[in-house]
Design a protein around this motif. Structure first.
Motif, short mmCIF file in Angstrom:
data_model
loop_
_atom_site.label_atom_id
_atom_site.label_comp_id
_atom_site.label_asym_id
_atom_site.label_seq_id
_atom_site.Cartn_x
_atom_site.Cartn_y
_atom_site.Cartn_z
N MET A 204 -6.30 -43.77 -19.25
CA MET A 204 -6.48 -44.95 -19.14
C MET A 204 -7.60 -45.32 -18.03
N LYS A 205 -8.57 -45.86 -18.45
CA LYS A 205 -9.70 -46.08 -17.31
C LYS A 205 -9.27 -47.48 -16.87
N PRO A 206 -9.15 -47.62 -15.32
CA PRO A 206 -8.99 -48.92 -14.88
C PRO A 206 -9.95 -49.98 -15.15
N GLU A 207 -9.56 -51.19 -14.65
CA GLU A 207 -10.28 -52.26 -15.04
C GLU A 207 -11.55 -52.40 -13.99
N LYS A 208 -11.10 -52.31 -12.86
CA LYS A 208 -12.41 -52.10 -11.80
C LYS A 208 -12.06 -51.06 -10.85
N VAL A 209 -13.12 -50.41 -10.11
CA VAL A 209 -12.99 -49.32 -9.14
C VAL A 209 -13.82 -50.07 -7.97
N TYR A 210 -13.16 -49.79 -6.73
CA TYR A 210 -13.96 -49.92 -5.39
C TYR A 210 -13.79 -49.09 -4.38
N ALA A 211 -14.72 -48.91 -3.65
CA ALA A 211 -14.88 -48.07 -2.47
C ALA A 211 -14.54 -49.04 -1.13
N GLU B 114 -10.79 -60.60 2.22
CA GLU B 114 -11.53 -60.95 3.31
C GLU B 114 -11.20 -59.79 4.35
N THR B 115 -10.26 -59.14 4.08
CA THR B 115 -10.02 -58.04 5.27
C THR B 115 -10.65 -56.76 5.02
N MET B 116 -11.39 -56.65 4.05
CA MET B 116 -11.93 -55.29 3.64
C MET B 116 -13.26 -55.34 3.55
N LYS B 117 -14.13 -54.09 3.76
CA LYS B 117 -15.47 -54.00 3.61
C LYS B 117 -15.33 -53.16 2.00
N LEU B 118 -16.27 -53.60 1.29
CA LEU B 118 -16.00 -52.99 -0.03
C LEU B 118 -17.23 -52.76 -1.02
N LYS B 119 -17.09 -52.08 -2.08
CA LYS B 119 -18.42 -52.06 -2.98
C LYS B 119 -17.83 -51.46 -4.31
N GLU B 120 -17.92 -52.36 -5.30
CA GLU B 120 -17.75 -51.72 -6.65
C GLU B 120 -18.48 -50.43 -7.03
N VAL B 121 -17.92 -49.56 -7.74
CA VAL B 121 -18.31 -48.53 -8.29
C VAL B 121 -17.86 -48.12 -9.66
N THR B 122 -18.46 -46.96 -10.18
CA THR B 122 -18.27 -46.75 -11.46
C THR B 122 -16.77 -45.73 -11.27
N TYR B 123 -15.83 -45.71 -12.45
CA TYR B 123 -14.98 -44.72 -12.42
C TYR B 123 -15.30 -43.61 -12.48
#
Length: 355
Positions: free
Chosen positions: A1-8, A255-264
């Protein structure tokens, strides 16, 4: 089951991140829940450092016990019952554990609770608690002290090439001894990484086929090939959002995180434990037979001896490491040479210039 969104992502608080295994996502979410007068359930080491167990945390001071990986099977006890009692009292609950522990809780509860957030870690497998106790006592005997603290994922030297940090107190003189052992040299970590000491279900993990958590967290292995700008060598987390509730929880700590959305697909390329069980070694049954009869020192000699690689294999590994370093310099962190193996011949021919 693939997730809805993925982040680094990683926590902007440097001190919290350095005390965590990777990017300290758990700490941000835990603090959010505590600020809502919630309660956190997670795994901590026992006072004698001989085992791991689930505990409840209700204040900031207790969070330090839950941070960091614990590479042994934890005692669940009656924690599921306690979680249910808190949920029925309408208290916000964050439950963290492995995929099978989260699934076990969900099955026990029998229904969904709006005030329950479940977060699991990508799990390689659960090592034998008996082996850990033998190792801990072996370390105490060898170093003449009592274990007081364990950090399975110490990244004082490097996040990716982490080691075991142990703090022992000498009983007669009350002095403190600190040990740091690379994961490549520590015998317990070697038995774990070679898959000898896992429980039988870990070789065919059902939790990898049925994922019931709201969020999944892990180390973002391979970050330099996906989002190199997110790697400052202090630890980066991979976050997989699996439910709407998980997304709302993650949005609360944005707001507490630095993040970037990436592909699964890109995010799990170097972390196959997200979807695949480890292979059962042919020596696994023999290992457990020996574990009951051998001393830890004997187990170390038989199952944790350094692996001897051929000269060709060692040369290839070294060259690949050099090329990866060159790629980051040449491409500013972007992969500019696609086929590493193709260039091995070129680099080997030019080894005098590289040296």
């Amino acid at each position: 089951m693939k997730p809805e969104k993925v982040y680094a992502c990683y926590n902007k608080d440097k001190d919290v991140r350095l005390s965590s295994s990777s990017g300290a996502v758990f700490s941000s979410l835990a603090e959010y829940v505590l600020n809502k007068n919630g309660i956190i359930y997670g795994v901590a080491m026992s006072e004698d450092c001989y085992s791991a167990e689930f505990i409840a945390v209700t204040d900031q001071n207790g969070l330090s016990k839950l941070r960091g990986s614990k590479y042994l099977q934890a005692k669940v006890g009656d924690i599921f019952k306690k979680v249910k009692e808190e949920l029925q009292a309408d208290r916000l609950v964050l439950f963290t554990g492995t995929g099978c522990q989260v699934n076990g809780l969900k099955k026990f509860l029998g229904k969904d609770y709006g005030n329950l957030i479940c977060m699991n870690v990508i799990c390689h497998g659960a090592p034998s608690p008996k082996l850990w106790k033998k190792y801990a006592q072996y370390q105490e005997n060898n170093n003449g002290g009592k274990l007081k603290e364990i950090n399975f994922r110490c990244k004082d030297e490097n996040w990716t090439n982490f080691g075991m940090k142990e703090v022992l107190r000498d009983i007669p003189v009350d002095s403190v001894k600190k040990l740091y052992i690379s994961k490549d040299k520590d015998p317990y970590m070697q038995m774990f990484l070679r898959d000898y000491c896992l429980r039988p279900s870990c070789y065919d993990c059902l939790a990898k086929k049925q994922k019931m958590a709201d969020l999944t967290i892990a180390d973002f292995w391979g970050i330099n090939d996906v989002a190199p700008e997110m790697n400052d060598e202090m630890g980066t987390s991979l976050v997989l959002i699996r439910t709407d509730k998980g997304q709302k929880a993650f949005d609360s700590i944005y707001e507490t995180m630095k993040l970037k959305e990436v592909t699964y697909e890109a995010s799990v390329k170097e972390n196959p434990a997200e979807y695949r069980s480890c292979t059962r070694p042919s020596q696994r049954d023999t290992f457990f037979d020996d574990m009951h009869t051998m001393s830890f020192e004997e187990l170390e000699k038989k199952y944790a001896a350094p692996i001897k690689y051929s000269l060709k294999t060692r040369a290839k590994r070294k060259v690949k490491k050099i090329i990866k370093s060159m790629l980051r310099v040449i491409g500013g962190g972007k992969r500019v040479i696609r086929n590493t193996d193709y260039y091995l011949c070129f680099v080997l021919d030019c080894k005098e210039e590289l040296e």
